[in-house]
Design an enzyme around this catalytic site. Structure first.
Site, PDB file in Angstrom:
ATOM      1  N   TYR A 211      -4.936  -5.691   0.658  1.00 62.40           N
ATOM      2  CA  TYR A 211      -4.509  -4.959  -0.540  1.00 62.40           C
ATOM      3  C   TYR A 211      -4.828  -5.859  -1.719  1.00 62.40           C
ATOM      4  O   TYR A 211      -4.231  -6.940  -1.844  1.00 62.40           O
ATOM      5  CB  TYR A 211      -3.001  -4.695  -0.512  1.00 62.40           C
ATOM      6  CG  TYR A 211      -2.544  -3.786   0.616  1.00 62.40           C
ATOM      7  CD1 TYR A 211      -2.394  -2.415   0.417  1.00 62.40           C
ATOM      8  CD2 TYR A 211      -2.247  -4.300   1.878  1.00 62.40           C
ATOM      9  CE1 TYR A 211      -1.965  -1.579   1.428  1.00 62.40           C
ATOM     10  CE2 TYR A 211      -1.820  -3.470   2.910  1.00 62.40           C
ATOM     11  CZ  TYR A 211      -1.685  -2.122   2.673  1.00 62.40           C
ATOM     12  OH  TYR A 211      -1.257  -1.306   3.693  1.00 62.40           O
ATOM     13  N   PRO A 303      -0.237   7.215  -0.523  1.00 64.65           N
ATOM     14  CA  PRO A 303      -0.771   6.588   0.705  1.00 64.65           C
ATOM     15  C   PRO A 303      -0.644   5.075   0.763  1.00 64.65           C
ATOM     16  O   PRO A 303      -0.890   4.484   1.816  1.00 64.65           O
ATOM     17  CB  PRO A 303      -2.254   7.001   0.685  1.00 64.65           C
ATOM     18  CG  PRO A 303      -2.553   7.253  -0.758  1.00 64.65           C
ATOM     19  CD  PRO A 303      -1.296   7.762  -1.370  1.00 64.65           C
TER      20      PRO A 303
HETATM   21  C1  PHB Z   1      -6.200   3.452   5.669  1.00 67.50           C
HETATM   22  O1  PHB Z   1      -6.775   2.789   6.540  1.00 67.50           O
HETATM   23  O2  PHB Z   1      -6.583   4.585   5.356  1.00 67.50           O
HETATM   24  C2  PHB Z   1      -5.019   2.867   4.989  1.00 67.50           C
HETATM   25  C3  PHB Z   1      -4.607   1.581   5.297  1.00 67.50           C
HETATM   26  C4  PHB Z   1      -3.493   1.039   4.691  1.00 67.50           C
HETATM   27  C5  PHB Z   1      -2.809   1.783   3.749  1.00 67.50           C
HETATM   28  C6  PHB Z   1      -3.214   3.065   3.438  1.00 67.50           C
HETATM   29  C7  PHB Z   1      -4.324   3.623   4.063  1.00 67.50           C
HETATM   30  O3  PHB Z   1      -1.731   1.241   3.141  1.00 67.50           O
END
Ligand code: PHB
Ligand code: APR
Length: 414
Positions: A211, A303
């Site tokens: 992230y 998400p």
């Molecule tokens: C994803 O792999 O789509 C994904 C991974 C981590 C997240 C959100 C989406 O926090």
């Protein structure tokens, strides 16, 4: 031609015990849990099987979700092919801070298994039971939900049909029709930002989920399989995808995910790209009378916390238990308890997802002070063991409210 009765060419009877609207993860897992309790159901799905099996969505399963699927015989391929991650990285101004989920919890992690793969497994399992699953049967309305025999009205091949049942499970996602019949209070937060989500045919350059907080905006590096990378870039909600060539996407990912040592991402063909809205939504209550909502029909989380699929699975687990007890006792108070039981957990997950979203993105209304506060907040969770533990517990799904019995849940005060 229109008729009242059943669409026989689809193997849909005129009556069932539980009518399930939607063949997403919520509807399909619920159908299997009911099947194991000997409760009959019919699943009505508006799209084709191919559409459902190819829709690229999330793919992060908490240990609790993966164990539940395994315990009901749906975990073989998931355990074989799923990628288990016991850590993730916050990349802050190019510098990595590792959150060791396994060490901070009781060894837990997340299993990455594309939602489309899970849906394929679930459809195959449903087919194997011989119980009805009808595609291309869009539901138009749910009626008589305050009575003893609610009715689902659906279309097939330009004809209108009715399905009578004891209970309707509205598992029809955010845009489905069932929520309108419940008339819940809607708690909504629309974010002024979105994600440009990309699926790329290239082995993930970085082993861990990253992230990235960056002055150009948030970026996320994730994986789908040893050959497939999943990548996200913060963008505008009305972003024009035509302006994003593959090269521009890779350049922007490199700019936001760059490390101090200058390592860049391996590039490959981009198979899919889409703009994903970031919104939070909760419907209260999650049902009325004989119509109960589960999954995205009842709530949406942004998400960032990777929680949507897990919330849907936790809902239908609780719903299947509720229905099991209801068939034993026929006490409608049990159906009302379902919503109370779920909402406390739902709000905990909303809290966590909103927190992840608020600390990682560049918001239009933010000034330099807000940006400095974000960096301070991220440094705090990366350096304080107790803050890191609290974050890890929410990330892996150890929310204290999940399994509280109904009598311990907060009851809404009108
Ligand atoms: C994803 O792999 O789509 C994904 C991974 C981590 C997240 C959100 C989406 O926090
Ligand atoms: N009639 C029949 N089916 C319908 C109708 C309708 N009128 N409207 C919608 N559906 C179907 C959709 O086509 C879809 O297949 O309901 C299904 C809902 O599935 P999902 O949207 O996947 O929702 P859910 O099962 O709750 O799963 C939640 O999906 O969006 C992701 O991140 C989210 O992972 C989470 C998960």
């Amino acid at each position: 031609m229109s008729g009242v009765g059943s669409a026989r060419d689809l193997n849909v009877p005129p009556r069932t015990q539980v009518a399930i609207i939607g063949a997403g993860p919520a509807g399909l897992v619920l159908a299997h849990l009911l099947h194991l309790q000997g409760i009959d159901s019919v699943i009505l799905e508006s799209h084709s099987r191919e559409h459902c099996e190819q829709r690229i969505r999330a793919g992060f399963l908490e240990e609790g979700s993966a164990s539940l699927l395994e315990s009901i015989g749906l975990g073989d391929r998931l355990r074989r092919e799923g990628l288990v991650h016991r850590a993730f990285v916050f990349r802050l101004l190019g510098e990595d801070h590792r959150i060791a989920l396994g060490d901070l919890t009781d060894g837990r992690g997340m299993t990455i298994y594309g939602q489309e793969e899970l849906v394929k497994d679930l459809i195959a399992a449903r087919r194997a039971t011989g119980r009805p699953l009808a595609f291309q049967t869009p539901v138009q309305a749910c009626s008589q939900i305050d009575g003893h025999e609610p009715v689902v009205v659906y279309r097939h091949n330009d004809e209108v049909w009715e399905l009578r049942c004891d209970v309707i499970a509205g598992c029809d996602g955010f845009h489905g029709p069932s929520r309108a019949a419940v008339k819940p209070t809607a708690y909504t937060r629309q974010c002024p930002i979105a994600w440009l989500g990309v699926l790329a045919a290239v082995p993930p350059t970085i082993e861990e989920i990253v992230y990235a907080w960056h002055n150009r905006g948030f970026a996320l590096h994730s994986v789908r399989s040893p050959q497939l990378s999943r990548l996200h870039l913060q963008c505008a909600p009305d972003e024009d995808l035509n302006q994003w060539s593959d090269e521009r996407i890779w350049d922007e990912l490199d700019a936001r995910l760059s490390r101090r040592d200058g390592v860049t991402l391996d590039r490959g063909p981009i198979l899919q790209k889409a703009v994903i809205p970031l919104r939070s939504f909760v419907a209260e209550p999650m049902g009325r009378g004989r119509l109960l909502l589960a999954g995205d029909a009842a709530h949406i989380v942004p998400p960032t916390g990777a929680k949507g699929l897990n919330l849907a699975i936790a809902d239908v687990h609780a719903l299947s238990q509720t229905l099991g007890r209801w068939y034993a006792r026929r006490d409608d108070a049990l159906l009302e308890d379902y919503s109370r039981r779920r909402l406390r957990h739902v709000w905990q997950v909303e809290r966590f997802s909103a927190w992840m979203t608020s600390v990682l993105h560049r918001f239009p209304q933010h000034d330099d002070f807000d940006r400095k506060l974000q960096v301070a907040e991220l440094r705090h969770v990366c350096s304080s063991p107790s803050a890191a533990r609290a974050l890890a517990e929410s990330y892996v799904g150890l929310d204290s409210s999940r399994d509280l019995p109904a009598e311990h849940q907060l009851v809404a005060v009108d």
